[in-house]
Design an enzyme around this catalytic site. Structure first.
Site, PDB file in Angstrom:
ATOM      1  N   ASN A 130       0.805  -1.231   0.000  1.00 51.66           N
ATOM      2  CA  ASN A 130       0.000   0.000   0.000  1.00 51.66           C
ATOM      3  C   ASN A 130       0.839   1.283   0.000  1.00 51.66           C
ATOM      4  O   ASN A 130       0.434   2.282  -0.558  1.00 51.66           O
ATOM      5  CB  ASN A 130      -1.001  -0.015   1.160  1.00 51.66           C
ATOM      6  CG  ASN A 130      -0.340  -0.132   2.496  1.00 51.66           C
ATOM      7  OD1 ASN A 130       0.833  -0.538   2.602  1.00 51.66           O
ATOM      8  ND2 ASN A 130      -1.061   0.203   3.541  1.00 51.66           N
ATOM      9  N   GLU A 146       4.740  -4.984  11.810  1.00 51.19           N
ATOM     10  CA  GLU A 146       3.713  -3.943  11.616  1.00 51.19           C
ATOM     11  C   GLU A 146       2.562  -4.605  10.877  1.00 51.19           C
ATOM     12  O   GLU A 146       2.657  -4.827   9.663  1.00 51.19           O
ATOM     13  CB  GLU A 146       4.284  -2.784  10.786  1.00 51.19           C
ATOM     14  CG  GLU A 146       5.358  -1.984  11.476  1.00 51.19           C
ATOM     15  CD  GLU A 146       4.834  -1.111  12.586  1.00 51.19           C
ATOM     16  OE1 GLU A 146       3.599  -1.062  12.801  1.00 51.19           O
ATOM     17  OE2 GLU A 146       5.653  -0.485  13.267  1.00 51.19           O
ATOM     18  N   CYS A 172      -3.437   0.451   6.842  1.00 56.47           N
ATOM     19  CA  CYS A 172      -3.505  -0.467   7.988  1.00 56.47           C
ATOM     20  C   CYS A 172      -4.180   0.137   9.212  1.00 56.47           C
ATOM     21  O   CYS A 172      -4.892  -0.529   9.942  1.00 56.47           O
ATOM     22  CB  CYS A 172      -2.104  -0.925   8.366  1.00 56.47           C
ATOM     23  SG  CYS A 172      -0.982   0.458   8.619  1.00 56.47           S
ATOM     24  N   GLU A 210       8.004   1.610  14.662  1.00 48.89           N
ATOM     25  CA  GLU A 210       8.793   2.270  13.635  1.00 48.89           C
ATOM     26  C   GLU A 210       8.749   3.773  13.906  1.00 48.89           C
ATOM     27  O   GLU A 210       7.951   4.256  14.706  1.00 48.89           O
ATOM     28  CB  GLU A 210       8.226   1.949  12.243  1.00 48.89           C
ATOM     29  CG  GLU A 210       8.399   0.462  11.936  1.00 48.89           C
ATOM     30  CD  GLU A 210       8.226   0.084  10.475  1.00 48.89           C
ATOM     31  OE1 GLU A 210       7.166   0.389   9.924  1.00 48.89           O
ATOM     32  OE2 GLU A 210       9.153  -0.533   9.916  1.00 48.89           O
TER      33      GLU A 210
HETATM   34  P1  NDP Z   1       1.030  -9.789   3.274  1.00 47.43           P
HETATM   35  O1  NDP Z   1       1.175 -10.222   4.666  1.00 47.43           O
HETATM   36  O2  NDP Z   1       0.306 -10.648   2.325  1.00 47.43           O
HETATM   37  O3  NDP Z   1       2.459  -9.536   2.614  1.00 47.43           O
HETATM   38  C1  NDP Z   1       3.422  -8.675   3.207  1.00 47.43           C
HETATM   39  C2  NDP Z   1       4.799  -9.034   2.699  1.00 47.43           C
HETATM   40  O4  NDP Z   1       5.195 -10.304   3.237  1.00 47.43           O
HETATM   41  C3  NDP Z   1       4.872  -9.192   1.176  1.00 47.43           C
HETATM   42  O5  NDP Z   1       6.123  -8.732   0.726  1.00 47.43           O
HETATM   43  C4  NDP Z   1       4.729 -10.690   1.016  1.00 47.43           C
HETATM   44  O6  NDP Z   1       5.187 -11.183  -0.207  1.00 47.43           O
HETATM   45  C5  NDP Z   1       5.560 -11.187   2.190  1.00 47.43           C
HETATM   46  N1  NDP Z   1       5.274 -12.531   2.623  1.00 47.43           N
HETATM   47  C6  NDP Z   1       4.153 -13.274   2.400  1.00 47.43           C
HETATM   48  N2  NDP Z   1       4.265 -14.460   3.037  1.00 47.43           N
HETATM   49  C7  NDP Z   1       5.466 -14.479   3.661  1.00 47.43           C
HETATM   50  C8  NDP Z   1       6.161 -15.429   4.476  1.00 47.43           C
HETATM   51  N3  NDP Z   1       5.622 -16.612   4.782  1.00 47.43           N
HETATM   52  N4  NDP Z   1       7.391 -15.117   4.949  1.00 47.43           N
HETATM   53  C9  NDP Z   1       7.944 -13.904   4.671  1.00 47.43           C
HETATM   54  N5  NDP Z   1       7.343 -12.968   3.899  1.00 47.43           N
HETATM   55  C10 NDP Z   1       6.118 -13.255   3.403  1.00 47.43           C
HETATM   56  O7  NDP Z   1       0.387  -8.325   3.340  1.00 47.43           O
HETATM   57  P2  NDP Z   1      -0.092  -7.408   2.141  1.00 47.43           P
HETATM   58  O8  NDP Z   1       1.062  -7.108   1.248  1.00 47.43           O
HETATM   59  O9  NDP Z   1      -1.327  -8.008   1.556  1.00 47.43           O
HETATM   60  O10 NDP Z   1      -0.433  -6.045   2.884  1.00 47.43           O
HETATM   61  C11 NDP Z   1      -1.655  -5.832   3.514  1.00 47.43           C
HETATM   62  C12 NDP Z   1      -1.533  -6.069   5.003  1.00 47.43           C
HETATM   63  O11 NDP Z   1      -0.469  -5.301   5.518  1.00 47.43           O
HETATM   64  C13 NDP Z   1      -2.761  -5.629   5.752  1.00 47.43           C
HETATM   65  O12 NDP Z   1      -3.078  -6.573   6.752  1.00 47.43           O
HETATM   66  C14 NDP Z   1      -2.334  -4.341   6.396  1.00 47.43           C
HETATM   67  O13 NDP Z   1      -3.051  -4.008   7.538  1.00 47.43           O
HETATM   68  C15 NDP Z   1      -0.901  -4.601   6.679  1.00 47.43           C
HETATM   69  N6  NDP Z   1      -0.177  -3.344   6.805  1.00 47.43           N
HETATM   70  C16 NDP Z   1       0.271  -2.970   8.052  1.00 47.43           C
HETATM   71  C17 NDP Z   1       0.896  -1.752   8.231  1.00 47.43           C
HETATM   72  C18 NDP Z   1       1.429  -1.333   9.572  1.00 47.43           C
HETATM   73  O14 NDP Z   1       2.292  -0.471   9.607  1.00 47.43           O
HETATM   74  N7  NDP Z   1       0.947  -1.876  10.674  1.00 47.43           N
HETATM   75  C19 NDP Z   1       1.066  -0.811   7.108  1.00 47.43           C
HETATM   76  C20 NDP Z   1       0.598  -1.329   5.856  1.00 47.43           C
HETATM   77  C21 NDP Z   1      -0.014  -2.546   5.721  1.00 47.43           C
HETATM   78  P3  NDP Z   1       4.165 -11.174  -1.453  1.00 47.43           P
HETATM   79  O15 NDP Z   1       3.948  -9.746  -1.781  1.00 47.43           O
HETATM   80  O16 NDP Z   1       4.807 -11.905  -2.524  1.00 47.43           O
HETATM   81  O17 NDP Z   1       2.917 -11.858  -0.975  1.00 47.43           O
END
Ligand code: NDP
Length: 490
Positions: free
Chosen positions: A154, A251, A285, A464
């Site tokens: 995002n 996060e 998020c 962070e």
């Molecule tokens: P995901 O958890 O699907 O993916 C996050 C990252 O982790 C991606 O780079 C993903 O790769 C990678 N990933 C997926 N599986 C694994 C694994 N088993 N081991 C290590 N890395 C892995 O989240 P989204 O990208 O869909 O983002 C949305 C989510 O992020 C929402 O829940 C949102 O709330 C949260 N978020 C939290 C924030 C915060 O600061 N608290 C800020 C922004 C978002 P790939 O892209 O290939 O799937």
């Protein structure tokens, strides 16, 4: 809608564009048109290992430089980010589908703020001194080593900056994996760091899916993983990191309450509720997606929400006038529409929105969903309990302070919360009782670099931004110094 022409995208290892050995590729699309923006090389275990070894070499050089030297490089990179804001914001819009007005105002510039903040702090990091009479001790604040950053889709460039700047300021090296859906801007950040004088190997970028993320998280030479992502991913990362006891910062997601008391400035609270649900198409998020409104102002509040939401412009993310852009993917559109259907099925009242926007050929090509408001929601509804991560607001009614605090806290999440009231004592009292990493009083979703950001409960571990991030990228070594003879009893 202008389409860019992109070359293929490789990895960034050892200070240069580097081909992956995996032979695997994936495409990244413009969410507003489905046009392929680039074919991206996927990093396998061997590529991940090359990136980690590059970071180890980078760490050996970088960690010996003074904080002032490191800070100068981060500040130079920040200046380049600012100079290239328009170009980078444009790229971020193409990859994420968010409106250009937001990307220009926030995404790149907040990254630059972060590099400047931690660039300035780099020279101030220090240990402590303990006078122990005939001896003394001091602590050295040392970097952890190779840190891994894994980003969500995002806020791609902001997340890359939020993770890399404090890590690098403290003398660590980083391997960063952007989300598979938004891989482009991290490569630009790598180029910018190199142009600013960052030694080769200190910041590396690998692309890929969960397999790449897992390889990074498992790697024995990695000291820390900082993830922004879903709660489920956070649990997997923490479990994998436990195998070698890596440090983690997580996060994660949220379902945050935004509470509007009867004495709130109504127009202000409506503005905040709209921003807290529809900014970046609701893909934020910390969004305040459970809007609790005091019964006495409910009708007026919901009517104002309805009128202002219906006036929002949905469409071309590159148009200055656009308020709501495209959701990240077709899969995500389907997920959001499923939640909307669940809201209707469970008896919530649809105030506005609720549909895919596809009345022109351009909109049909993209992932556009109307900003949607549900009223008459109850705490047990799926749309109230689960993170939708799309433009869907739920409105709930309450009668008194104790009740609303209890209901606001009745969730496994604990990222953020909002309180709208003109009663100073109540604002602080409620803020203290809410289970959240950040509470905004009379505003929402502001994340200036000076203040800590992160969640409690299942929304995350660690913080962070701010000086708090330094604790997560350093460790203390205690050095004890004897000034007199050893006092041996035998
Ligand atoms: P995901 O958890 O699907 O993916 C996050 C990252 O982790 C991606 O780079 C993903 O790769 C990678 N990933 C997926 N599986 C694994 C694994 N088993 N081991 C290590 N890395 C892995 O989240 P989204 O990208 O869909 O983002 C949305 C989510 O992020 C929402 O829940 C949102 O709330 C949260 N978020 C939290 C924030 C915060 O600061 N608290 C800020 C922004 C978002 P790939 O892209 O290939 O799937």
């Amino acid at each position: 809608m202008t389409e860019p022409i992109f070359e293929t995208v490789s990895l960034w290892i050892d200070g240069a564009v580097t081909s992956a050995t995996s032979g695997e590729w994936f495409a990244t699309h413009n969410p507003a048109s489905q046009v392929v923006l680039a074919n991206v090389q996927l990093a396998n275990d061997e590529d991940v290992d090359r990136a980690v070894q590059s970071a180890r070499r980078g760490f050996a050089e970088w960690s010996l430089m003074t904080g002032a030297e490191r800070g100068r490089i981060l500040n130079r990179a920040a200046a380049i980010l600012r100079d290239r804001n328009a170009e980078l914001a444009h790229l971020e819009v193409l990859d994420t589908g968010k409106p250009i007005s937001e990307a220009i105002a926030v995404d790149v510039l907040s990254g630059a703020d972060c590099l400047e903040y931690f660039g300035g702090m780099a020279a101030t990091l220090h240990g402590e001194h303990f006078d122990l009479g005939g001896s003394f001790a001091y602590t050295r604040r040392e970097p952890l080593g190779v840190c891994v950053g894994i980003g969500a889709w995002n806020y791609p460039i902001q997340i890359a900056c939020w993770k890399s700047a404090p890590a690098l300021a403290c003398g660590n090296a980083m391997v960063f994996k952007p989300a598979e859906l938004t891989p482009l801007s991290a490569m630009k950040l790598a180029e910018i760091y190199a142009e600013a004088g960052l030694p080769a190997g200190v910041f590396n970028v690998v692309h890929g899916d969960s397999r790449t993320g897992e390889a990074l998280t498992r790697h024995p030479d990695v000291a820390k993983v900082s993830l922004t992502g879903e709660v489920g991913t956070g649990k997997k990362v923490m479990a994998a990191a436990a195998q070698t006891l890596k440090h983690v910062t997580l996060e994660l997601g949220g379902k945050s309450p935004l509470i509007v008391f009867e004495d709130a400035d109504l127009a202000n609270a409506v503005s905040a509720a709209l921003m807290a649900n529809f900014y970046t198409q609701g893909e934020v998020c910390s969004n305040g997606t459970r809007v609790f409104v005091h019964r006495s102002i409910h009708d007026e509040f919901v009517e104002a929400l309805r009128v202002r939401t219906n006036a929002m412009t949905i469409g071309d993310p590159l148009a200055e006038s656009t308020d709501v852009g495209a959701l990240i993917s077709r899969d995500h559109v389907a997920k959001v529409l499923d939640y909307i259907a669940a809201g209707i099925a469970q008896g919530a009242t649809l105030v506005c929105g609720g549909k895919r926007v596809d009345h022109t050929e351009m909109l049909r090509q993209g992932n556009f969903v109307e900003p949607t408001i549900f009223d008459a929601c109850t705490d047990d509804m799926i749309i109230v309990r689960e993170e939708i991560f799309g433009p869907v607001m739920t409105v709930l009614t309450f009668d008194d302070e104790d009740e609303v605090v209890t209901r606001a806290n009745a969730t496994p999440f604990g990222l953020a919360a909002g309180v709208f009231t003109q009663n100073l004592a109540r604002g602080h009292r409620v803020a203290a009782r809410l289970e959240a990493g950040i509470v905004w009083i009379n505003n929402y979703n502001l994340t200036p670099i000076e203040v800590p950001f992160g969640g409690v409960k299942q929304s995350g571990i660690g913080r962070e931004n701010s000086i708090a991030a330094i604790e997560h990228y350093t460790q203390r070594k205690t050095v004890y110094v004897e000034l007199g003879p050893v006092d041996a009893p035998y």
